[in-house]
Design a protein around this motif. Sequence first.
Motif, PDB file in Angstrom:
ATOM      1  N   THR A 103       0.824  -1.204   0.000  1.00  0.00           N
ATOM      2  CA  THR A 103       0.000   0.000   0.000  1.00  0.00           C
ATOM      3  C   THR A 103       0.861   1.258   0.000  1.00  0.00           C
ATOM      4  O   THR A 103       0.616   2.199  -0.759  1.00  0.00           O
ATOM      5  CB  THR A 103      -0.937  -0.003   1.221  1.00  0.00           C
ATOM      6  N   VAL A 104       1.884   1.274   0.859  1.00  0.00           N
ATOM      7  CA  VAL A 104       2.790   2.428   0.905  1.00  0.00           C
ATOM      8  C   VAL A 104       3.547   2.577  -0.414  1.00  0.00           C
ATOM      9  O   VAL A 104       3.754   3.693  -0.913  1.00  0.00           O
ATOM     10  CB  VAL A 104       3.767   2.281   2.093  1.00  0.00           C
ATOM     11  N   THR A 105       3.953   1.435  -0.981  1.00  0.00           N
ATOM     12  CA  THR A 105       4.669   1.473  -2.262  1.00  0.00           C
ATOM     13  C   THR A 105       3.807   2.088  -3.358  1.00  0.00           C
ATOM     14  O   THR A 105       4.288   2.889  -4.176  1.00  0.00           O
ATOM     15  CB  THR A 105       5.100   0.056  -2.669  1.00  0.00           C
ATOM     16  N   MET A 106       2.523   1.730  -3.380  1.00  0.00           N
ATOM     17  CA  MET A 106       1.630   2.311  -4.374  1.00  0.00           C
ATOM     18  C   MET A 106       1.483   3.818  -4.163  1.00  0.00           C
ATOM     19  O   MET A 106       1.440   4.602  -5.121  1.00  0.00           O
ATOM     20  CB  MET A 106       0.262   1.630  -4.314  1.00  0.00           C
ATOM     21  N   GLY A 107       1.417   4.246  -2.911  1.00  0.00           N
ATOM     22  CA  GLY A 107       1.338   5.681  -2.632  1.00  0.00           C
ATOM     23  C   GLY A 107       2.559   6.427  -3.145  1.00  0.00           C
ATOM     24  O   GLY A 107       2.449   7.527  -3.705  1.00  0.00           O
ATOM     25  N   ILE A 108       3.750   5.842  -2.969  1.00  0.00           N
ATOM     26  CA  ILE A 108       4.975   6.474  -3.487  1.00  0.00           C
ATOM     27  C   ILE A 108       4.937   6.534  -5.010  1.00  0.00           C
ATOM     28  O   ILE A 108       5.371   7.520  -5.627  1.00  0.00           O
ATOM     29  CB  ILE A 108       6.215   5.712  -2.990  1.00  0.00           C
ATOM     30  N   LEU A 133       7.894   0.912 -12.009  1.00  0.00           N
ATOM     31  CA  LEU A 133       8.607  -0.073 -11.190  1.00  0.00           C
ATOM     32  C   LEU A 133       7.970  -0.214  -9.814  1.00  0.00           C
ATOM     33  O   LEU A 133       7.799  -1.330  -9.303  1.00  0.00           O
ATOM     34  CB  LEU A 133      10.070   0.345 -11.059  1.00  0.00           C
ATOM     35  N   LEU A 134       7.594   0.904  -9.204  1.00  0.00           N
ATOM     36  CA  LEU A 134       6.970   0.846  -7.883  1.00  0.00           C
ATOM     37  C   LEU A 134       5.603   0.181  -7.943  1.00  0.00           C
ATOM     38  O   LEU A 134       5.238  -0.611  -7.048  1.00  0.00           O
ATOM     39  CB  LEU A 134       6.851   2.259  -7.303  1.00  0.00           C
ATOM     40  N   ALA A 135       4.831   0.470  -8.990  1.00  0.00           N
ATOM     41  CA  ALA A 135       3.511  -0.151  -9.132  1.00  0.00           C
ATOM     42  C   ALA A 135       3.646  -1.659  -9.338  1.00  0.00           C
ATOM     43  O   ALA A 135       2.868  -2.453  -8.779  1.00  0.00           O
ATOM     44  CB  ALA A 135       2.753   0.484 -10.298  1.00  0.00           C
ATOM     45  N   ALA A 136       4.635  -2.061 -10.139  1.00  0.00           N
ATOM     46  CA  ALA A 136       4.870  -3.496 -10.340  1.00  0.00           C
ATOM     47  C   ALA A 136       5.313  -4.159  -9.037  1.00  0.00           C
ATOM     48  O   ALA A 136       4.899  -5.291  -8.708  1.00  0.00           O
ATOM     49  CB  ALA A 136       5.922  -3.704 -11.422  1.00  0.00           C
TER      50      ALA A 136
END
Length: 376
Positions: free
Chosen positions: A48-53, A67-70
């Motif tokens: 969840t935090v990764t998607m926010g970034i 890359l972050l979404a993947a």
Amino acid sequence: MVEPDLWGDRARLRPGQLVFDLTLAVLFTLVALVSTIAQHDGLVLVATVTMGIALAVRRVAWPLMVLLAAAAGLLQVVAGQLALPADAGYALVFFVLGAHADARVRRLGVAGALGSAVVLAVAVRTGAVGDTAASGATAYAVVAAAALALLVSGGGWTAGYVRWQGRSRITAQVQAGLEAERARLAADMHDLVAHTWAVVAAQADGARYALGGPQGGQRAAEALEVIADTARGSISDLRDLLAELRYQQPATPLGRATRDALVARLRASGMDLRVAEWGAPPASGALAVAAHRLLSESLTNALKHGDLAHPVEVEEDWRAGYRLVVRNRLHRSSAAGTGHGVAGMRERVRLVGGRFQAGAEGDTWTLHAVLPEPAP
């Protein structure tokens, strides 16, 4: 030619835009965390935090966003659970890809949307995501998972693509308008400079030859007067052109006096000008300006390249728009021109939806132009 950057895509991101993106990402992350915290799975929370970034950097570096979404999706597969509130962010991720100006990035978005549907369908079918007892998931569950992925990612990409198409259409219209304005400016400058210096050169040559004659002083004085009048007229025309460009002022109305002054200058330069006219020119408006530019350039060409021992015939018809016919005998020793004058006239006529034809017929040059009446 570089396209105009109407949307600021090539400009640096403004501080206000950065603040907006960061604020949106923080709010999105907080809402998604509150919705998923009950699952007590660390990997899901990290996803969840990764998607926010990823959402925070979407306009700064789209490759990092991808890359972050993947990575967020991979963390959910490893955890065996979906962070559905966070997964809503994929719609914005694919919106960015679909709206990108580079076709390769848009194609990457299509491949990513299809790939996400396949990955989620396989994960549900094998039980890697969801209840482990669902390893024998029904076909309905697999299809529903693939449809959900396509709805989010494909819907976001489609919305972005529609936006890109709209912007591309507006950019093309603006580009066409700039090209037309650039062509009109080039034609106006060519007409102004070419006419002025053609008259000045003819008068200077005439004055030089006249100085050896019995009335050389008087003829030279007349030639200098014509040169001075031509220079003053060109300065006024140039001032009007610059005012039109700088302050967006309309062109100065052109009436009978302007046309008569043009004819008088050319006759004073030694041209046997025979004019036949039907109807009356409008006192102002785009038609009068375009007609004057055409007449000026066509007579300037006749002065530079024509045999002035023969008359120059001009026909002007104002009864339905404007029709111009100019015929002059070509000088055998005249050097070929650059073609800018004829090209400029043809472009000027084309821009207003008229017809233009010019060329040599034996030893006679004939120009025929028709300008339609402007729409109200």
